[in-house]
Structure formats: C-alpha cells, structure tokens
Scaffold this motif. Structure first.
Motif, short mmCIF file in Angstrom:
data_model
loop_
_atom_site.label_atom_id
_atom_site.label_comp_id
_atom_site.label_asym_id
_atom_site.label_seq_id
_atom_site.Cartn_x
_atom_site.Cartn_y
_atom_site.Cartn_z
N CYS A 1 0.85 -1.09 0.04
CA CYS A 1 -0.01 -0.14 -0.05
C CYS A 1 0.80 1.36 0.10
N LEU B 1 -0.09 4.18 1.04
CA LEU B 1 -0.28 5.22 2.23
C LEU B 1 0.31 4.75 3.20
N HIS B 2 0.43 5.25 4.67
CA HIS B 2 1.41 5.45 5.57
C HIS B 2 0.47 5.30 6.93
N CYS B 3 -1.12 4.85 6.88
CA CYS B 3 -1.55 5.10 8.19
C CYS B 3 -1.07 4.39 9.20
N HIS C 1 -2.47 3.51 11.84
CA HIS C 1 -2.91 2.29 12.67
C HIS C 1 -3.37 1.26 11.78
N CYS C 2 -2.34 1.06 10.64
CA CYS C 2 -2.73 0.02 9.68
C CYS C 2 -2.66 -1.21 10.42
N ALA D 1 1.33 -2.21 6.25
CA ALA D 1 1.36 -2.30 4.71
C ALA D 1 2.54 -1.12 4.33
N GLY E 1 -3.36 -4.65 2.46
CA GLY E 1 -2.99 -3.90 1.49
C GLY E 1 -3.96 -3.02 0.62
N GLY F 1 -8.53 2.02 0.20
CA GLY F 1 -8.16 3.20 0.92
C GLY F 1 -8.08 4.25 0.02
N HIS G 1 -6.68 7.87 7.69
CA HIS G 1 -6.64 7.98 6.29
C HIS G 1 -6.76 9.60 5.97
N ARG H 1 0.61 -1.72 12.65
CA ARG H 1 1.41 -0.54 13.19
C ARG H 1 0.65 0.09 14.31
S1 SF4 Z 1 -4.73 1.17 6.73
FE1 SF4 Z 1 -5.29 0.58 4.49
S2 SF4 Z 1 -4.94 2.54 3.12
FE2 SF4 Z 1 -4.03 2.75 5.36
S3 SF4 Z 1 -1.65 1.92 5.08
FE3 SF4 Z 1 -2.98 0.32 5.66
S4 SF4 Z 1 -3.62 -0.79 3.91
FE4 SF4 Z 1 -3.09 0.96 3.35
#
Ligand code: SF4
Ligand code: SF4
Length: 395
Positions: free
Chosen positions: A25, A27-29, A31-32, A36, A69, A97, A154, A218
């Motif tokens: 993925c 993105l860098h959320c 809380h993922c 990913a 992901g 996402g 997000h 995360r």
């Molecule tokens: S929560 Fe979803 S959009 Fe955000 S980093 Fe993880 S996989 Fe990507």
C-alpha cells in the motif's frame, strides 16, 4: 450486494473468501492492521487467478472479498478475478483506501507522511469531483460492492471530500457502496462527526461498518484497545466468562494471506505470522483448490468447536488446571490451542461427526438470523452497529 447482506453471511462457514490481492500500500496510516508498505509481499497473480478459477457453479463461495494492502494497486487483476468469480456464481466486494484520489487541497496522488497533526476539519464536506484512472475505474465498477476505508489516519493522506466524490461516482455507476470507519472507541468524536457527515451527504444510501481500533499491525505499539473478542475493543476487565459458550464468527471465512497461505480466520497474527497455527491453516493457493479449502473450513472439528462454543470455553473445559483458572485472552488462547492436545482431542471427539456438523450449522443459522447489526454490535463499535443496515441502501 449491500453491506448488510455481506455481513449477514459472515458467520456462515465457507460462504465467503477474504483474498489478499497484495500486501502493499502506498499510504502510511499509523493504525494500519497489516503494517502495509510498498515493500510488502504480494501473492503471485497467476496463482490467484488459478485459485479463483477453481470456483465452480456447484462449489463456490457466495462472496469473494478482495482486500490488501491496497487491492487497487493491481486493478487488472481485480477486474479479472471479479469476472472469473462471477462466472461461477460468486459475488465480489472490494475494500480500498482510495490512495488515487489524494487530497483536494494538495492535488490527486499526494501521499503525505502518516505522522503529524490531523488536517483541520472541513466545514463543508460536499463531495468534490475526482478523476479516477481508467484502469482503476474498470476494477472499481467490476465488483458488486465497493467499500472505502475512512478514519482520522486516512484523512491525513486522502481527504474526505475526495472520498465522498469517489463514492458518489461509484454509486451513480450502479455499484453498491459502503464506508469502513475506525475510531478509538464509542466516545470518539471523530466517529460522531464522520457518521453524521456521511448521513448528511448521502442520506441513508451508503451504509457504514464502524470498528474500534485494535492493537495490531502499526497500531500494536500505541493503541489502547484490548481485544477480548476478535474485532471487539473491550477492556480486559470485561473479558468474557469462559464458562459460557462464546462462539467466534470470524472462523467461518477462509483468508488468503499475502504469501498465498490459506488460513481459517482474519486474526492479523494468524494471517501474518509463520508458521500459522496448524489448526488454523487450511492450505496454500499453490497446492489447494477452493473445494479442498472449503471442505477443510466446514469440517475441521476444531474450527467447528471454535465457531460453536469458542476457544476460551474449549480451553477452560479441556486445557488442564492452569487454563481452568487463567483469565481468557480470546484470540491468543485460540492460537495456542495446538499446545493443548487434550483440547484438540476433545474437539475431535465432540465435533468430527454428524452431531458436530449439525451444531455448527445451528450456531451459524442463529447468527445469520440475528442479522448484520447484531453481529457488528458484538464484534464492532456497538453504538454504531445499526449503520450497517440503512434502509436507503440499494437491494
Ligand atoms: S490502513 Fe489501508 S490504506 Fe492505510 S496503510 Fe493500511 S492498507 Fe493502506
Ligand atoms: S484466532 Fe481463533 S478466536 Fe481469534 S479470530 Fe481466529 S479463529 Fe477466531
């Protein structure tokens, strides 16, 4: 296919397959749950195609849920898998996402760091028109249900107005949509704000699945929520009484992990860690077809017991003196069932025959009849459970 129907099928063994299209993925959320990154594993595309092509009209899951992901990093694969699944009679859903819509205030494709302050609240969250790359649009409209994750994390990278614009476009194209929302708990003001905003914008046409943060991926190092039930954020003091049967509805749909292993549930540690516990492993897409995976999911005596009485009860009754007094940690206890041969033997004795099959069917039917909101009340963020089944959603 609306969210409520999809969730209603969730406790039915083998009614669905959760398929990791990629572990990656952009993105860098913070809380993922899968932690990913763009360096993560992804299953071989041809193996995924071959596995889904083993669905047949006589033996197929009712629903194929494509996740990551970020599954829309592989849009052609998503489109292919949706078409192959549909040919066998399987309906498809996708969770994204929406990385490609970016932030309206920075331009599409802006991918900021997941750290840093939250963006200021947007006073007017009216959807903004968003350009969607053609290959992604084809994938988004190839499925029967399109769902976007939205939460405070997000919104650091993909803004709400752009996500609303995307949902509006997909809805107008005739595809059922939903939001997957996450907050810190029932009292999180973010959840009150975003759910009200969605109702103001879409009326009751777009249902929502609202969850509380879980301490995995995360979020493992910082999230406060403690899970006594899979998917539920209960403090340990509210842990369930092991004397009571407390079935796990999450042990019903097999999950294809990023390395191609097929496991019995979506618990993130089961999906991510290798070796996966043997009693929670159903095969691998390189060597097994859907039929053998489905038969394993439906007939495994341990899985039947997890679905009908739950792992805490199983351990409490058969796991020895230490387990009889230990405070139950629901999923950790389940993952450790392999260390308790006496509990596995008891499961085998009680649930391998027709009586076990009958009890399993009875337990699933009860949960299916209770409906989607009841399931979410138990596993998600309870005060928002009714949003899973809004009357204006297309049937
Ligand atoms: S929560 Fe979803 S959009 Fe955000 S980093 Fe993880 S996989 Fe990507
Ligand atoms: S680890 Fe066990 S209890 Fe937890 S979700 Fe998986 S099957 Fe259910």
């Amino acid at each position: 296919m609306e969210l409520a129907e999809l969730m209603t099928l969730r406790p039915e063994p083998g009614a669905g397959l959760l398929l990791t299209v990629t572990g990656r993925c952009p993105l860098h959320c913070a809380h993922c749950s899968t932690a990913a990154t763009m360096a993560a594993d992804e299953p071989d595309a041809d193996r995924l195609r071959a596995f889904v092509s083993t669905f047949t009209p006589a033996e197929h899951p009712a629903v194929l849920m494509m996740t990551g992901g970020e599954p829309l990093l592989r849009p052609e694969l998503v489109t292919d898998l949706a078409a192959t699944a549909r040919a066998a009679g399987t309906r498809t859903a996708l969770l994204t996402g929406a990385f490609f819509v970016g932030r309206a205030d920075h331009g599409a494709g802006h991918l900021a760091s997941g750290a840093g302050p939250l963006p200021a609240p947007v006073p007017d969250s009216a959807p903004v028109p968003v350009p969607v790359p053609e290959r992604i649009w084809r994938a988004a409209t190839s499925v029967d249900h399109f769902s976007v994750s939205l939460d405070a994390f997000h919104e650091r990278e993909v803004d709400r107005r752009s996500v609303f614009g995307l949902i509006r476009r997909v809805l107008d194209a005739g595809v059922a949509t939903s939001f997957h929302l996450v907050g810190t708990g029932p009292d999180d003001p973010y959840l009150a704000d975003v759910t009200a905003d969605i109702r103001r914008t879409f009326g009751d046409r777009v249902p929502m699945l609202v969850n509380s943060l879980r301490r995995v991926g995360r979020a493992a190092s910082w999230a406060a929520a403690n899970t006594a039930l899979p998917g539920a954020a209960l403090p340990i003091a509210a842990a369930p009484d092991p004397e009571r049967a407390l079935p796990c509805s999450m042990a019903a749909w097999p999950v294809v992990a990023a390395d191609g292993t097929v496991v019995a549930c979506c618990n993130q540690r089961v999906v991510d860690r290798r070796p996966a516990p043997r009693h929670l492993t159903l095969g691998h897409i390189a060597t097994d077809d859907w039929q053998s995976v489905a038969v394993g999911a439906r007939t495994s005596p341990v899985l039947r017991m997890i679905r009908t009485v739950g792992p805490a009860h199983l351990l409490h009754r058969y796991g020895g003196a230490e387990q009889a007094t230990a405070p139950p940690d629901y999923c950790a206890g389940c993952r450790a069932l392999g260390d308790h041969p006496e509990a596995l033997a008891a499961a085998s004795a009680a649930a391998s025959g027709p009586v076990g099959a009958l009890l399993d069917r009875y337990a699933a039917r009860g949960q299916v009849e209770a409906g989607a909101a009841t399931l979410v009340r138990r596993h998600g963020c309870a005060p928002y459970a009714d949003l899973v089944d809004l009357p204006g959603a297309r049937r």
